[in-house]
Design a protein around this motif. Sequence first.
Motif, PDB file in Angstrom:
ATOM      1  N   UNK A   7       4.698   3.675  15.303  1.00  0.00           N
ATOM      2  CA  UNK A   7       5.158   3.464  16.683  1.00  0.00           C
ATOM      3  C   UNK A   7       5.415   4.801  17.355  1.00  0.00           C
ATOM      4  N   UNK A   8       6.332   5.585  16.797  1.00  0.00           N
ATOM      5  CA  UNK A   8       6.715   6.839  17.443  1.00  0.00           C
ATOM      6  C   UNK A   8       5.566   7.842  17.520  1.00  0.00           C
ATOM      7  N   UNK A   9       4.693   7.827  16.508  1.00  0.00           N
ATOM      8  CA  UNK A   9       3.570   8.785  16.491  1.00  0.00           C
ATOM      9  C   UNK A   9       2.237   8.049  16.372  1.00  0.00           C
ATOM     10  N   UNK A  10       2.136   6.939  17.089  1.00  0.00           N
ATOM     11  CA  UNK A  10       0.962   6.063  16.969  1.00  0.00           C
ATOM     12  C   UNK A  10      -0.330   6.766  17.346  1.00  0.00           C
ATOM     13  N   UNK A  11      -0.316   7.519  18.422  1.00  0.00           N
ATOM     14  CA  UNK A  11      -1.544   8.196  18.853  1.00  0.00           C
ATOM     15  C   UNK A  11      -1.992   9.210  17.804  1.00  0.00           C
ATOM     16  N   UNK A  12      -1.055   9.951  17.270  1.00  0.00           N
ATOM     17  CA  UNK A  12      -1.371  10.938  16.238  1.00  0.00           C
ATOM     18  C   UNK A  12      -1.891  10.257  14.973  1.00  0.00           C
ATOM     19  N   UNK A  13      -1.267   9.124  14.619  1.00  0.00           N
ATOM     20  CA  UNK A  13      -1.719   8.382  13.446  1.00  0.00           C
ATOM     21  C   UNK A  13      -3.132   7.843  13.658  1.00  0.00           C
ATOM     22  N   UNK A  14      -3.426   7.345  14.856  1.00  0.00           N
ATOM     23  CA  UNK A  14      -4.763   6.809  15.152  1.00  0.00           C
ATOM     24  C   UNK A  14      -5.828   7.880  14.970  1.00  0.00           C
ATOM     25  N   UNK A  15      -5.553   9.082  15.437  1.00  0.00           N
ATOM     26  CA  UNK A  15      -6.507  10.180  15.280  1.00  0.00           C
ATOM     27  C   UNK A  15      -6.663  10.562  13.815  1.00  0.00           C
ATOM     28  N   UNK A  16      -5.559  10.523  13.071  1.00  0.00           N
ATOM     29  CA  UNK A  16      -5.605  10.834  11.642  1.00  0.00           C
ATOM     30  C   UNK A  16      -6.460   9.812  10.889  1.00  0.00           C
ATOM     31  N   UNK A 163       3.382  12.364   3.247  1.00  0.00           N
ATOM     32  CA  UNK A 163       2.091  12.529   3.905  1.00  0.00           C
ATOM     33  C   UNK A 163       2.079  13.916   4.525  1.00  0.00           C
ATOM     34  N   UNK A 164       1.430  14.892   3.862  1.00  0.00           N
ATOM     35  CA  UNK A 164       1.487  16.274   4.333  1.00  0.00           C
ATOM     36  C   UNK A 164       1.001  16.448   5.761  1.00  0.00           C
ATOM     37  N   UNK A 165       0.024  15.641   6.189  1.00  0.00           N
ATOM     38  CA  UNK A 165      -0.511  15.783   7.545  1.00  0.00           C
ATOM     39  C   UNK A 165       0.550  15.564   8.613  1.00  0.00           C
ATOM     40  N   UNK A 168       5.967  13.710   6.759  1.00  0.00           N
ATOM     41  CA  UNK A 168       6.854  12.563   6.743  1.00  0.00           C
ATOM     42  C   UNK A 168       6.801  11.845   5.391  1.00  0.00           C
ATOM     43  N   UNK A 169       7.920  11.213   5.048  1.00  0.00           N
ATOM     44  CA  UNK A 169       7.947  10.312   3.911  1.00  0.00           C
ATOM     45  C   UNK A 169       7.517   8.925   4.396  1.00  0.00           C
ATOM     46  N   UNK A 170       6.513   8.358   3.753  1.00  0.00           N
ATOM     47  CA  UNK A 170       6.011   7.038   4.114  1.00  0.00           C
ATOM     48  C   UNK A 170       6.262   6.084   2.951  1.00  0.00           C
ATOM     49  N   UNK A 171       6.801   4.912   3.257  1.00  0.00           N
ATOM     50  CA  UNK A 171       7.138   3.930   2.224  1.00  0.00           C
ATOM     51  C   UNK A 171       6.052   2.876   2.100  1.00  0.00           C
ATOM     52  N   UNK A 172       5.813   2.432   0.869  1.00  0.00           N
ATOM     53  CA  UNK A 172       4.893   1.333   0.602  1.00  0.00           C
ATOM     54  C   UNK A 172       5.363   0.634  -0.671  1.00  0.00           C
ATOM     55  N   UNK A 173       4.773  -0.514  -0.955  1.00  0.00           N
ATOM     56  CA  UNK A 173       5.126  -1.246  -2.164  1.00  0.00           C
ATOM     57  C   UNK A 173       4.079  -1.003  -3.244  1.00  0.00           C
TER      58      UNK A 173
END
Length: 232
Positions: A7-16, A163-165, A168-173
């Motif tokens: 949400x907060x960095x959606x545009x950046x994530x989309x490009x990634x 996620x070095x790019x 941020x720390x990203x959580x998953x199961x």
Amino acid sequence: MNDHLYVDRAREYAEHAERSVYNASYERPSMLELVGDITGKDIMDIGCGAGTLLSAFAKGNPRTLAGIDASPRLAAIAASRLDRRARIRVRDVREPFELAERGSMDVIVCSLMLDYVEDWKAGFANCRSLLRPGGSMFFSVTHPNEAPSDTDLGECVLVSELWPSFGLEVSRYYRPLTQMLQAIADAGFILRRTAEPQPATSLLWRDPGLFVRLKRRPRFLMFEIGNPPQTK
């Protein structure tokens, strides 16, 4: 979960997601190959993100394309990108589909989204209701051989990774294979295929070391599961 990214960095994530080696040279081409010919089919991408995979499907002459994502910002990017080629909505896969939508899809695709869902029961039930008899759902997840070192292999646990790019720390199961297979069976799906994706040749030129590592130890695991055919 992970709103700081989706949400907060959606545009950046989309490009990634568009250019990342794990997406562009590994998971995405493998998913397209697994799904195969989509001519004349009705397809939904669940967890469609910014619509990158849907854009690839749009070139394959499907009958209809649709996508859902829980992030309003990513869904908006996908809608803008696909224009009128796909119907995009903000939705959580755990929410039931409308009666008119049930039995309306030939193919469901879900790329690396179920890693972020703790309980697959509701999502699988909704996906099965959406598929026509004999239809297929294709999904990818982090390979169960990626178990955290301090985790009991029989447990589904929340893990975090950097996620070095993004810094941020990203959580998953993390979920063991036995739990995946049990969830498929409990939903009434038929297991049709599993695949350990191989990296695309383009990765050999982008990152030779990663290409070799992925050839030897797959990072993801893919499934084709099916809705049973209608009985007479």
